[in-house]
Design a protein around this motif. Structure first.
Motif, PDB file in Angstrom:
ATOM      1  N   LYS A   5      -0.010   8.309   4.558  1.00  0.00           N
ATOM      2  CA  LYS A   5      -0.385   7.595   5.791  1.00  0.00           C
ATOM      3  C   LYS A   5      -1.105   6.298   5.456  1.00  0.00           C
ATOM      4  O   LYS A   5      -0.802   5.236   6.003  1.00  0.00           O
ATOM      5  N   LEU A   6      -2.058   6.365   4.525  1.00  0.00           N
ATOM      6  CA  LEU A   6      -2.818   5.179   4.133  1.00  0.00           C
ATOM      7  C   LEU A   6      -1.917   4.143   3.465  1.00  0.00           C
ATOM      8  O   LEU A   6      -2.107   2.936   3.648  1.00  0.00           O
ATOM      9  N   ALA A   7      -0.923   4.602   2.713  1.00  0.00           N
ATOM     10  CA  ALA A   7       0.030   3.679   2.092  1.00  0.00           C
ATOM     11  C   ALA A   7       0.878   2.994   3.159  1.00  0.00           C
ATOM     12  O   ALA A   7       1.135   1.782   3.073  1.00  0.00           O
ATOM     13  N   GLN A   8       1.305   3.755   4.166  1.00  0.00           N
ATOM     14  CA  GLN A   8       2.089   3.174   5.254  1.00  0.00           C
ATOM     15  C   GLN A   8       1.283   2.131   6.019  1.00  0.00           C
ATOM     16  O   GLN A   8       1.846   1.181   6.555  1.00  0.00           O
ATOM     17  N   GLN A   9      -0.023   2.307   6.052  1.00  0.00           N
ATOM     18  CA  GLN A   9      -0.913   1.346   6.711  1.00  0.00           C
ATOM     19  C   GLN A   9      -1.264   0.171   5.791  1.00  0.00           C
ATOM     20  O   GLN A   9      -1.960  -0.743   6.213  1.00  0.00           O
ATOM     21  N   GLY A  10      -0.817   0.226   4.546  1.00  0.00           N
ATOM     22  CA  GLY A  10      -1.102  -0.846   3.595  1.00  0.00           C
ATOM     23  C   GLY A  10      -2.494  -0.792   2.996  1.00  0.00           C
ATOM     24  O   GLY A  10      -2.963  -1.774   2.434  1.00  0.00           O
ATOM     25  N   ARG A  11      -3.151   0.355   3.085  1.00  0.00           N
ATOM     26  CA  ARG A  11      -4.535   0.466   2.603  1.00  0.00           C
ATOM     27  C   ARG A  11      -4.622   0.985   1.179  1.00  0.00           C
ATOM     28  O   ARG A  11      -5.616   0.764   0.494  1.00  0.00           O
ATOM     29  N   VAL A  12      -3.601   1.719   0.723  1.00  0.00           N
ATOM     30  CA  VAL A  12      -3.543   2.190  -0.654  1.00  0.00           C
ATOM     31  C   VAL A  12      -2.126   1.986  -1.173  1.00  0.00           C
ATOM     32  O   VAL A  12      -1.196   1.753  -0.398  1.00  0.00           O
ATOM     33  N   SER A  13      -1.991   2.065  -2.492  1.00  0.00           N
ATOM     34  CA  SER A  13      -0.662   1.996  -3.093  1.00  0.00           C
ATOM     35  C   SER A  13      -0.588   3.038  -4.204  1.00  0.00           C
ATOM     36  O   SER A  13      -1.617   3.522  -4.699  1.00  0.00           O
ATOM     37  N   GLU A  14       0.649   3.340  -4.587  1.00  0.00           N
ATOM     38  CA  GLU A  14       0.875   4.359  -5.612  1.00  0.00           C
ATOM     39  C   GLU A  14       1.905   3.838  -6.599  1.00  0.00           C
ATOM     40  O   GLU A  14       2.890   3.195  -6.215  1.00  0.00           O
ATOM     41  N   LEU A  15       1.653   4.081  -7.880  1.00  0.00           N
ATOM     42  CA  LEU A  15       2.613   3.751  -8.921  1.00  0.00           C
ATOM     43  C   LEU A  15       2.548   4.842  -9.973  1.00  0.00           C
ATOM     44  O   LEU A  15       1.470   5.092 -10.539  1.00  0.00           O
ATOM     45  N   ASN A  16       3.676   5.496 -10.189  1.00  0.00           N
ATOM     46  CA  ASN A  16       3.754   6.570 -11.193  1.00  0.00           C
ATOM     47  C   ASN A  16       2.713   7.667 -10.987  1.00  0.00           C
ATOM     48  O   ASN A  16       2.122   8.154 -11.953  1.00  0.00           O
ATOM     49  N   GLY A  17       2.458   8.018  -9.726  1.00  0.00           N
ATOM     50  CA  GLY A  17       1.527   9.090  -9.419  1.00  0.00           C
ATOM     51  C   GLY A  17       0.065   8.709  -9.432  1.00  0.00           C
ATOM     52  O   GLY A  17      -0.806   9.547  -9.248  1.00  0.00           O
ATOM     53  N   ILE A  18      -0.228   7.423  -9.628  1.00  0.00           N
ATOM     54  CA  ILE A  18      -1.607   6.930  -9.618  1.00  0.00           C
ATOM     55  C   ILE A  18      -1.827   6.124  -8.346  1.00  0.00           C
ATOM     56  O   ILE A  18      -1.078   5.187  -8.055  1.00  0.00           O
ATOM     57  N   TRP A  19      -2.859   6.502  -7.631  1.00  0.00           N
ATOM     58  CA  TRP A  19      -3.185   5.872  -6.347  1.00  0.00           C
ATOM     59  C   TRP A  19      -4.349   4.920  -6.516  1.00  0.00           C
ATOM     60  O   TRP A  19      -5.254   5.176  -7.310  1.00  0.00           O
ATOM     61  N   ARG A  20      -4.334   3.829  -5.755  1.00  0.00           N
ATOM     62  CA  ARG A  20      -5.434   2.863  -5.789  1.00  0.00           C
ATOM     63  C   ARG A  20      -5.541   2.175  -4.435  1.00  0.00           C
ATOM     64  O   ARG A  20      -4.557   2.152  -3.675  1.00  0.00           O
TER      65      ARG A  20
END
Length: 77
Positions: free
Chosen positions: A59-74
Motif C-alpha cells: 500500500k505504501l509503495a502504491q502511494q509512493g512512500r516506500v520502494s522495494e528492490l530485491n526484497g529490501i524496502w526503503r
C-alpha cells in the motif's frame, strides 16, 4: 461503527510504526522489520504478521512512500 473506527485507527497506527521503523533502519527486509513493527505480538504469530506487514508495504509503495528492490524496502525521498 465504533469497531470499524477502532480497527482503522489501529491499522493507521501500525502503518505509522512501519514508516518510523523503516526510517530508523534506512532499509530492511520483511524479516528484519517484523520483530520491530510487531514487537507487541507474540513471536509465534509473526508468520501471520508478515502477511499484514507486506500488505502495508505494498500500500505504501502504491502511494509512493516506500520502494522495494530485491526484497529490501526503503523510504522514498
Amino acid at each position: 461503527k465504533k469497531v470499524l473506527e477502532a480497527l482503522r485507527a489501529h491499522r493507521l497506527a501500525r502503518e505509522d510504526k512501519v514508516l518510523r521503523k523503516l526510517a530508523a533502519l534506512g532499509e530492511a527486509s520483511l524479516d528484519a522489520l517484523i520483530p520491530m513493527v510487531y514487537d507487541d505480538v507474540p513471536a509465534d504469530r509473526h508468520s501471520w504478521a508478515r502477511l499484514t506487514l507486506h500488505a502495508h508495504l505494498i500500500k505504501l509503495a502504491q502511494q509512493g512512500r516506500v520502494s522495494e528492490l530485491n526484497g529490501i524496502w526503503r523510504l522514498r525521498a
